[in-house]
Design an enzyme around this catalytic site. Structure first.
Site, PDB file in Angstrom:
ATOM      1  N   CYS A  71     -53.588 -70.464  20.610  1.00 49.06           N
ATOM      2  CA  CYS A  71     -52.407 -71.147  21.141  1.00 49.06           C
ATOM      3  C   CYS A  71     -52.633 -71.598  22.579  1.00 49.06           C
ATOM      4  CB  CYS A  71     -51.189 -70.218  21.068  1.00 49.06           C
ATOM      5  SG  CYS A  71     -49.664 -70.969  21.696  1.00 49.06           S
TER       6      CYS A  71
ATOM      7  N   SER B 288     -44.518 -65.372  13.169  1.00 49.14           N
ATOM      8  CA  SER B 288     -45.846 -65.959  13.365  1.00 49.14           C
ATOM      9  C   SER B 288     -46.881 -65.002  12.791  1.00 49.14           C
ATOM     10  CB  SER B 288     -46.099 -66.192  14.855  1.00 49.14           C
ATOM     11  OG  SER B 288     -45.186 -67.143  15.371  1.00 49.14           O
ATOM     12  N   LEU B 289     -47.275 -65.254  11.560  1.00 53.25           N
ATOM     13  CA  LEU B 289     -48.127 -64.313  10.827  1.00 53.25           C
ATOM     14  C   LEU B 289     -49.612 -64.586  11.085  1.00 53.25           C
ATOM     15  CD1 LEU B 289     -47.900 -61.942   8.899  1.00 53.25           C
ATOM     16  CD2 LEU B 289     -47.899 -63.570   6.990  1.00 53.25           C
ATOM     17  N   HIS B 290     -50.109 -65.711  10.580  1.00 52.93           N
ATOM     18  CA  HIS B 290     -51.421 -66.270  10.913  1.00 52.93           C
ATOM     19  C   HIS B 290     -52.635 -65.506  10.386  1.00 52.93           C
ATOM     20  CE1 HIS B 290     -48.979 -68.853  13.293  1.00 52.93           C
ATOM     21  NE2 HIS B 290     -48.731 -67.954  14.230  1.00 52.93           N
TER      22      HIS B 290
ATOM     23  N   CYS C 105     -46.492 -67.769  28.242  1.00 49.29           N
ATOM     24  CA  CYS C 105     -46.304 -66.752  27.209  1.00 49.29           C
ATOM     25  C   CYS C 105     -47.185 -65.559  27.524  1.00 49.29           C
ATOM     26  CB  CYS C 105     -46.652 -67.298  25.825  1.00 49.29           C
ATOM     27  SG  CYS C 105     -46.305 -66.120  24.494  1.00 49.29           S
TER      28      CYS C 105
ATOM     29  N   GLY D 285     -43.437 -69.270  24.923  1.00 51.24           N
ATOM     30  CA  GLY D 285     -42.958 -67.910  25.068  1.00 51.24           C
ATOM     31  C   GLY D 285     -42.626 -67.189  23.778  1.00 51.24           C
ATOM     32  N   GLU D 286     -42.447 -65.886  23.890  1.00 46.98           N
ATOM     33  CA  GLU D 286     -42.014 -65.001  22.805  1.00 46.98           C
ATOM     34  C   GLU D 286     -40.541 -64.680  23.019  1.00 46.98           C
ATOM     35  OE1 GLU D 286     -40.878 -62.793  20.109  1.00 46.98           O
ATOM     36  OE2 GLU D 286     -43.016 -63.197  19.806  1.00 46.98           O
TER      37      GLU D 286
ATOM     38  N   CYS E  99     -51.998 -65.260  22.269  1.00 45.99           N
ATOM     39  CA  CYS E  99     -52.579 -65.498  20.948  1.00 45.99           C
ATOM     40  C   CYS E  99     -53.773 -66.432  21.100  1.00 45.99           C
ATOM     41  CB  CYS E  99     -51.537 -66.100  20.006  1.00 45.99           C
ATOM     42  SG  CYS E  99     -50.187 -64.951  19.629  1.00 45.99           S
TER      43      CYS E  99
ATOM     44  N   GLU F  69     -41.729 -77.093  28.758  1.00 42.59           N
ATOM     45  CA  GLU F  69     -41.682 -78.248  27.871  1.00 42.59           C
ATOM     46  C   GLU F  69     -40.735 -77.998  26.703  1.00 42.59           C
ATOM     47  OE1 GLU F  69     -45.935 -80.440  28.639  1.00 42.59           O
ATOM     48  OE2 GLU F  69     -45.803 -79.111  26.901  1.00 42.59           O
TER      49      GLU F  69
ATOM     50  N   CYS G  23     -37.218 -78.079  19.617  1.00 39.67           N
ATOM     51  CA  CYS G  23     -38.043 -76.888  19.839  1.00 39.67           C
ATOM     52  C   CYS G  23     -37.887 -76.450  21.285  1.00 39.67           C
ATOM     53  CB  CYS G  23     -39.502 -77.211  19.520  1.00 39.67           C
ATOM     54  SG  CYS G  23     -40.614 -75.798  19.647  1.00 39.67           S
TER      55      CYS G  23
ATOM     56  N   CYS H 175     -47.215 -78.189  17.445  1.00 40.64           N
ATOM     57  CA  CYS H 175     -47.141 -76.732  17.475  1.00 40.64           C
ATOM     58  C   CYS H 175     -48.375 -76.138  18.140  1.00 40.64           C
ATOM     59  CB  CYS H 175     -47.020 -76.214  16.044  1.00 40.64           C
ATOM     60  SG  CYS H 175     -46.878 -74.433  15.918  1.00 40.64           S
TER      61      CYS H 175
ATOM     62  N   SER I  19     -38.267 -67.509  16.415  1.00 41.58           N
ATOM     63  CA  SER I  19     -39.613 -67.180  15.957  1.00 41.58           C
ATOM     64  C   SER I  19     -40.184 -66.034  16.785  1.00 41.58           C
ATOM     65  CB  SER I  19     -40.520 -68.413  16.092  1.00 41.58           C
ATOM     66  OG  SER I  19     -41.845 -68.102  15.720  1.00 41.58           O
TER      67      SER I  19
ATOM     68  N   ASN J 178     -53.555 -77.445  15.678  1.00 38.96           N
ATOM     69  CA  ASN J 178     -53.536 -78.555  16.624  1.00 38.96           C
ATOM     70  C   ASN J 178     -54.469 -78.235  17.783  1.00 38.96           C
ATOM     71  OD1 ASN J 178     -51.412 -80.191  15.342  1.00 38.96           O
ATOM     72  ND2 ASN J 178     -50.120 -78.420  15.788  1.00 38.96           N
TER      73      ASN J 178
END
Length: 376
Positions: A125, A226-228, A118, A172-173, A122, A98, A111, A346, A204, A303
């Site tokens: 996600c 991507s800290l979070h 991925c 993905g990373e 995480c 996507e 994006c 996101c 990212s 989200n």
């Protein structure tokens, strides 16, 4: 010339300028042909070699025998109420990815995905819960930008330059696919292709430290992390990669990343999870770990997606969290949720992944989970 099967043909969509020059030199042509063909493919959107009129008839025939410009199939296209557009693209092996375009008054952000699924898993996600199949090729990465530019140019009121920014924040990373991501970044910045500014292309990462060093040496595009979470205990849970590359090591790399340009900063992405990482104490911990880092904070309201255990933080909690950071001198914004009515926000991109990890199957079999932060 020896006949080349379609499976052996080189997809020119995935060649950056250096690789394109090498291709033409190997074919007995001058290197400047690379500029011509890059412009035909990416700037003009031409995929038929016979339409490349400033190439000789012989060269056009040779290209038809040696190369191709192969694109994935667009099998789904939908626009959200806020103008966000999402495309589902089917790849040659049946996997689907996507891609999302987010229009704003002064810019248009695309994006882009870098993997089928991925591998990082995480916890908050949807993409990670879908599982993982493989890395995308450079051509598959670039096809997303190529298709978006062409699609948007046909929409009313949107011209050929609707895409002003690209963020590698899709499925993905990116830094676990650096061999294919780096040539794609080069094409995005190339004047004969899309001519994007280095400040308008962002990669990212969840914090793949060795690849962060490689990216810094190879490209000067913008960086997002991507800290979070503000501590290792919580980040180990939310971002399992943290167990391999903990916060102390990650922050050391971040402090050094833009050492040669004090005007540039790293965007720290922080998804706001109700009752998990959104307290004033978490904000104070963030301020401490970001000391000395050229950073700007991007707070992202969570989200939701099916079967998740998490909830979005209340607006009051998000704004209070933001105010604490800003009072400490951290440039902080709250990302406006876009495209959530078409699952394009996101953390919601899933595509259709032939999951080699069986992660998606296990996730669905795990049953209903207790919702964290539920006050009922």
């Amino acid at each position: 010339m020896t006949s080349i099967s379609p499976a052996q043909k080189i997809n020119l969509l995935g060649l950056d300028k250096k690789a394109m020059q090498d291709f033409f030199v190997s074919a007995g042509e001058k290197p400047y042909r690379a500029d011509q063909v890059l412009k035909w493919i990416h700037f003009n959107g031409v995929t038929d070699f016979q339409a490349m009129t400033n190439l000789s008839k012989t060269l056009r025939q040779t290209l038809g025998e040696m190369a191709e410009i192969a694109l994935p199939q667009v099998i789904f296209e939908k626009a959200a109420a806020d103008g966000t557009c999402k495309w589902l693209l089917r790849l040659h092996d049946g996997n689907c990815i996507e891609t999302v375009f987010i229009p704003e008054k002064t810019r248009g952000t695309l994006c882009i995905s870098s993997q089928v699924g991925c591998i990082l898993n995480c916890d908050f996600c949807s993409t990670g819960k879908q599982g993982f199949n493989r890395n995308l090729s450079t051509a598959e990465i670039m096809s997303q930008l190529w298709i978006a530019v062409r699609k948007l140019s046909k929409m009313n009121g949107i011209h050929d330059h609707a895409v002003t920014n690209v963020v590698m924040m899709g499925m993905g990373e990116p830094l676990l696919n650096l061999d294919n991501v780096l040539p794609a970044l080069s094409i995005m910045l190339e004047d004969f292709a899309y001519g994007l500014s280095k400040r308008r292309v962002t990669v990212s990462t969840a914090g793949v430290i060795p690849a962060m060093h490689q990216l810094r040496e190879a490209s000067d595009v913008a960086l997002a992390v991507s800290l979070h979470a503000p501590n290792d205990e919580l980040r180990n849970e939310l971002v399992p990669l943290n167990k391999k590359y903990p916060l102390r090591e990650l922050m050391n790399v971040c402090r050094d990343y833009f050492r040669d340009d004090s005007r540039r900063s790293i965007t720290m992405e922080y998804v706001m999870l109700k009752g998990v990482n959104d307290t004033p104490e978490h904000a104070r911990q963030l301020i401490k770990i970001l000391s000395g880092v050229q950073a700007k904070m991007n707070l992202i309201p969570f989200n939701p997606f099916p079967h998740t255990q998490y909830q979005r933080s209340d607006n009051h909690a998000i704004l209070h969290f933001r105010d604490i950071l800003m009072k400490a001198g951290l440039n902080t914004t709250v990302r406006r949720t876009r495209g959530d009515d078409i699952d394009a926000a996101c953390g919601q991109l899933v595509g259709e992944v032939k999951d080699r990890t069986r992660r998606h199957e296990r996730y669905l079999q795990s049953g209903e989970k207790k919702v964290i932060g539920d006050q009922a």
